[in-house]
Design a protein around this motif. Structure first.
Motif, PDB file in Angstrom:
ATOM      1  N   VAL A  13       0.868  -1.174   0.000  1.00 16.08           N
ATOM      2  CA  VAL A  13       0.000   0.000   0.000  1.00 16.08           C
ATOM      3  C   VAL A  13       0.900   1.218   0.000  1.00 16.08           C
ATOM      4  O   VAL A  13       1.817   1.328   0.817  1.00 16.08           O
ATOM      5  N   GLN A  14       0.647   2.139  -0.921  1.00 20.05           N
ATOM      6  CA  GLN A  14       1.496   3.326  -1.035  1.00 20.05           C
ATOM      7  C   GLN A  14       0.631   4.568  -1.121  1.00 20.05           C
ATOM      8  O   GLN A  14      -0.299   4.634  -1.928  1.00 20.05           O
ATOM      9  N   GLN A  15       0.939   5.556  -0.300  1.00 17.32           N
ATOM     10  CA  GLN A  15       0.235   6.834  -0.344  1.00 17.32           C
ATOM     11  C   GLN A  15       0.831   7.674  -1.459  1.00 17.32           C
ATOM     12  O   GLN A  15       1.979   8.136  -1.373  1.00 17.32           O
ATOM     13  N   LEU A  16       0.098   7.873  -2.536  1.00 15.92           N
ATOM     14  CA  LEU A  16       0.605   8.607  -3.689  1.00 15.92           C
ATOM     15  C   LEU A  16       0.411  10.107  -3.551  1.00 15.92           C
ATOM     16  O   LEU A  16       1.183  10.894  -4.102  1.00 15.92           O
ATOM     17  N   PRO A  18      -2.150  13.103  -0.854  1.00 20.34           N
ATOM     18  CA  PRO A  18      -3.004  13.134   0.339  1.00 20.34           C
ATOM     19  C   PRO A  18      -4.347  12.426   0.161  1.00 20.34           C
ATOM     20  O   PRO A  18      -4.957  12.008   1.150  1.00 20.34           O
ATOM     21  N   THR A  19      -4.806  12.266  -1.082  1.00 26.03           N
ATOM     22  CA  THR A  19      -6.129  11.672  -1.303  1.00 26.03           C
ATOM     23  C   THR A  19      -6.112  10.384  -2.113  1.00 26.03           C
ATOM     24  O   THR A  19      -7.163   9.795  -2.347  1.00 26.03           O
ATOM     25  N   ILE A  20      -4.945   9.923  -2.557  1.00 27.66           N
ATOM     26  CA  ILE A  20      -4.876   8.741  -3.431  1.00 27.66           C
ATOM     27  C   ILE A  20      -3.901   7.723  -2.870  1.00 27.66           C
ATOM     28  O   ILE A  20      -2.777   8.057  -2.495  1.00 27.66           O
ATOM     29  N   LYS A  21      -4.337   6.468  -2.815  1.00 29.06           N
ATOM     30  CA  LYS A  21      -3.483   5.362  -2.407  1.00 29.06           C
ATOM     31  C   LYS A  21      -3.391   4.335  -3.524  1.00 29.06           C
ATOM     32  O   LYS A  21      -4.358   4.098  -4.256  1.00 29.06           O
ATOM     33  N   MET A  22      -2.205   3.706  -3.637  1.00 28.20           N
ATOM     34  CA  MET A  22      -2.015   2.593  -4.547  1.00 28.20           C
ATOM     35  C   MET A  22      -2.053   1.298  -3.744  1.00 28.20           C
ATOM     36  O   MET A  22      -1.456   1.206  -2.674  1.00 28.20           O
ATOM     37  N   PHE A  23      -2.778   0.299  -4.273  1.00 23.20           N
ATOM     38  CA  PHE A  23      -2.866  -1.013  -3.646  1.00 23.20           C
ATOM     39  C   PHE A  23      -2.340  -2.055  -4.626  1.00 23.20           C
ATOM     40  O   PHE A  23      -2.762  -2.089  -5.780  1.00 23.20           O
ATOM     41  N   GLU A  24      -1.445  -2.900  -4.143  1.00 26.52           N
ATOM     42  CA  GLU A  24      -0.893  -3.981  -4.953  1.00 26.52           C
ATOM     43  C   GLU A  24      -1.370  -5.317  -4.394  1.00 26.52           C
ATOM     44  O   GLU A  24      -1.357  -5.522  -3.178  1.00 26.52           O
ATOM     45  N   PHE A  25      -1.796  -6.208  -5.286  1.00 30.12           N
ATOM     46  CA  PHE A  25      -2.318  -7.516  -4.890  1.00 30.12           C
ATOM     47  C   PHE A  25      -1.496  -8.626  -5.531  1.00 30.12           C
ATOM     48  O   PHE A  25      -1.103  -8.517  -6.700  1.00 30.12           O
ATOM     49  N   ILE A  26      -1.279  -9.694  -4.776  1.00 31.86           N
ATOM     50  CA  ILE A  26      -0.692 -10.908  -5.332  1.00 31.86           C
ATOM     51  C   ILE A  26      -1.667 -12.054  -5.078  1.00 31.86           C
ATOM     52  O   ILE A  26      -2.430 -12.038  -4.103  1.00 31.86           O
ATOM     53  N   ALA A  27      -1.640 -13.037  -5.962  1.00 40.25           N
ATOM     54  CA  ALA A  27      -2.591 -14.146  -5.864  1.00 40.25           C
ATOM     55  C   ALA A  27      -2.263 -15.040  -4.681  1.00 40.25           C
ATOM     56  O   ALA A  27      -1.096 -15.243  -4.329  1.00 40.25           O
ATOM     57  N   GLN A  28      -3.295 -15.598  -4.066  1.00 42.42           N
ATOM     58  CA  GLN A  28      -3.128 -16.513  -2.940  1.00 42.42           C
ATOM     59  C   GLN A  28      -3.010 -17.964  -3.412  1.00 42.42           C
ATOM     60  O   GLN A  28      -2.126 -18.690  -2.968  1.00 42.42           O
ATOM     61  N   ASP A  29      -3.899 -18.386  -4.290  1.00 38.51           N
ATOM     62  CA  ASP A  29      -3.998 -19.801  -4.651  1.00 38.51           C
ATOM     63  C   ASP A  29      -3.594 -20.112  -6.082  1.00 38.51           C
ATOM     64  O   ASP A  29      -3.168 -21.218  -6.382  1.00 38.51           O
ATOM     65  N   GLU A  74     -14.702  12.104  -0.360  1.00 34.51           N
ATOM     66  CA  GLU A  74     -15.361  12.514   0.878  1.00 34.51           C
ATOM     67  C   GLU A  74     -16.864  12.281   0.833  1.00 34.51           C
ATOM     68  O   GLU A  74     -17.520  12.252   1.869  1.00 34.51           O
ATOM     69  N   GLN A  75     -17.414  12.115  -0.367  1.00 36.74           N
ATOM     70  CA  GLN A  75     -18.834  11.806  -0.520  1.00 36.74           C
ATOM     71  C   GLN A  75     -19.071  10.294  -0.557  1.00 36.74           C
ATOM     72  O   GLN A  75     -20.176   9.836  -0.837  1.00 36.74           O
ATOM     73  N   SER A  76     -18.026   9.514  -0.276  1.00 38.30           N
ATOM     74  CA  SER A  76     -18.075   8.063  -0.441  1.00 38.30           C
ATOM     75  C   SER A  76     -19.185   7.426   0.387  1.00 38.30           C
ATOM     76  O   SER A  76     -19.437   7.806   1.525  1.00 38.30           O
ATOM     77  N   LYS A  77     -19.835   6.418  -0.238  1.00 36.30           N
ATOM     78  CA  LYS A  77     -20.817   5.609   0.481  1.00 36.30           C
ATOM     79  C   LYS A  77     -20.142   4.438   1.194  1.00 36.30           C
ATOM     80  O   LYS A  77     -20.802   3.586   1.763  1.00 36.30           O
ATOM     81  N   GLY A  78     -18.815   4.392   1.168  1.00 36.61           N
ATOM     82  CA  GLY A  78     -18.133   3.345   1.913  1.00 36.61           C
ATOM     83  C   GLY A  78     -16.961   2.718   1.209  1.00 36.61           C
ATOM     84  O   GLY A  78     -16.029   2.243   1.860  1.00 36.61           O
ATOM     85  N   GLY A  79     -16.971   2.667  -0.130  1.00 34.95           N
ATOM     86  CA  GLY A  79     -15.943   1.966  -0.871  1.00 34.95           C
ATOM     87  C   GLY A  79     -14.566   2.567  -0.716  1.00 34.95           C
ATOM     88  O   GLY A  79     -13.635   1.925  -0.217  1.00 34.95           O
ATOM     89  N   SER A  80     -14.396   3.817  -1.124  1.00 30.96           N
ATOM     90  CA  SER A  80     -13.073   4.431  -1.046  1.00 30.96           C
ATOM     91  C   SER A  80     -12.657   4.655   0.400  1.00 30.96           C
ATOM     92  O   SER A  80     -11.475   4.522   0.743  1.00 30.96           O
ATOM     93  N   ALA A  81     -13.608   4.983   1.269  1.00 31.78           N
ATOM     94  CA  ALA A  81     -13.280   5.167   2.686  1.00 31.78           C
ATOM     95  C   ALA A  81     -12.784   3.864   3.297  1.00 31.78           C
ATOM     96  O   ALA A  81     -11.813   3.851   4.068  1.00 31.78           O
ATOM     97  N   TYR A  82     -13.417   2.757   2.945  1.00 29.75           N
ATOM     98  CA  TYR A  82     -12.994   1.453   3.475  1.00 29.75           C
ATOM     99  C   TYR A  82     -11.593   1.113   2.979  1.00 29.75           C
ATOM    100  O   TYR A  82     -10.737   0.681   3.764  1.00 29.75           O
ATOM    101  N   MET A  83     -11.320   1.311   1.705  1.00 27.58           N
ATOM    102  CA  MET A  83     -10.003   1.010   1.164  1.00 27.58           C
ATOM    103  C   MET A  83      -8.935   1.843   1.856  1.00 27.58           C
ATOM    104  O   MET A  83      -7.860   1.338   2.209  1.00 27.58           O
ATOM    105  N   HIS A  84      -9.199   3.112   2.066  1.00 26.78           N
ATOM    106  CA  HIS A  84      -8.203   3.993   2.672  1.00 26.78           C
ATOM    107  C   HIS A  84      -8.030   3.748   4.171  1.00 26.78           C
ATOM    108  O   HIS A  84      -6.906   3.817   4.683  1.00 26.78           O
TER     109      HIS A  84
END
Length: 316
Positions: A13-16, A18-29, A74-84
């Motif tokens: 997770v990288q803070q790009l 003040p308002t944007i974050k980068m998320f990197e995912f790797i596969a589990q299975d 800031e108007q998020s219904k939950g998605g971006s707030a949850y990720m951050h």
């Protein structure tokens, strides 16, 4: 929407900004699959009961990991707030397989003009890999309100060089879409992703000077939101609106301005504007819910779906 899920781990997770974050995912299975430029994945935030679509910004041909960037709304219904606020390195999440409704035209004979507004830069990050690999002629026009909150500017300057044109509105730098489009060859392909006013302006100028076939935007399928008028009552907000024959519920809400609704795609794919139905039945026109979810009539997408009857009561 593809109902299959891929188990992934949050590897970085990288803070790009003040308002944007980068998320990197790797596969589990299993190994992640290659994808085409412009693709998105749906992130399943199971703990919060939320699903949101985000453009992939990583190399389509090197799927050792997937990367996305998320703007905190800031108007998020939950998605971006949850990720951050809740997603950290080491967490396990699920993704839907990559899908693409905004592909790059594979034409090496003409120029490709990319216009990005704010977080709309994200699909073009994967475009660059294909453009560069094929040696295509292109230029990128990147507009944002404030350079302090923009992502990837320095990286793009190093990578794209003189093909990058930056417009920082805080420095009174503004893109003239009409001037940009008028100066292009008629065979050029024009792409846009960003706020709806920018998309609308690029489509208008592109259609006028290049023709509809040369203009591309993040349209997840042309879903008409026309039909008979009906009433929607917003239970928690305590008022009702009449939805006209050629107006979507989302458009009516935005015109009224008493409620703020987050919507990324505006075409019934991303799931951002999914809303609970308290009374009435929806005429589902989205590409997000599966057949069972549509039949259950528990939620609907405000950007494209309408009422089967004369009235809906929604949990807003």
């Amino acid at each position: 929407m593809n109902q299959q899920k891929i188990s992934v781990k949050v590897s970085r997770v990288q803070q790009l900004s003040p308002t944007i974050k980068m998320f990197e995912f790797i596969a589990q299975d299993a190994q992640l699959s290659t994808f085409s430029a412009g693709s998105h994945v749906t992130v399943h935030m199971d703990e919060a009961g939320i699903r949101r679509a985000y453009s992939l910004i990583s190399d389509p041909k090197r799927p050792q990991h997937y990367r996305i960037s998320v703007l905190r709304d800031e108007q998020s219904k939950g998605g971006s707030a949850y990720m951050h606020d809740s997603v950290v390195e080491g967490d396990e999440l699920h993704l839907s397989p990559a899908e693409n409704f905004f592909p790059l035209v594979q034409d090496v004979t003409c120029k490709h003009i990319l216009v990005a507004g704010g977080i709309g830069i994200t699909p073009f990050m994967s475009y660059l890999y294909e453009l560069e690999a094929a040696g295509m002629d292109f230029e990128l026009h990147y507009c944002f309100r404030d350079g302090a909150n923009a992502a990837y500017v320095n990286e793009l300057r190093e990578r794209v060089g003189q093909r990058l044109h930056v417009y920082d509105n805080a420095l009174d730098q503004h893109l003239s879409i009409e001037q940009l489009v008028k100066g292009q060859d008629k065979n050029s392909h024009l792409y846009v992703c960003g706020p709806q006013p920018l998309i609308n302006a690029v489509i208008e100028q592109g259609n006028a000077h290049l023709g509809e076939k040369q203009v591309h935007f993040e349209n997840f399928g042309a879903v008409a939101s026309t039909g008979s008028s009906f009433e929607v009552h917003f239970q928690r907000s305590g008022f009702s609106l009449e939805i006209g024959e050629g107006t979507s519920i989302l458009q009516a809400i935005e015109d009224d301005k008493r409620i703020a609704i987050e919507c990324l795609c505006r075409n019934g794919v991303c799931g951002t504007c999914e809303t609970s139905i308290l009374e009435g039945e929806a005429d589902h026109r989205d590409h997000y819910l599966d057949d069972d979810e549509r039949a259950a009539q528990k939620t609907m997408m405000l950007c494209v779906s309408r009422a089967k009857g004369q009235r809906l009561v929604l949990d807003i």
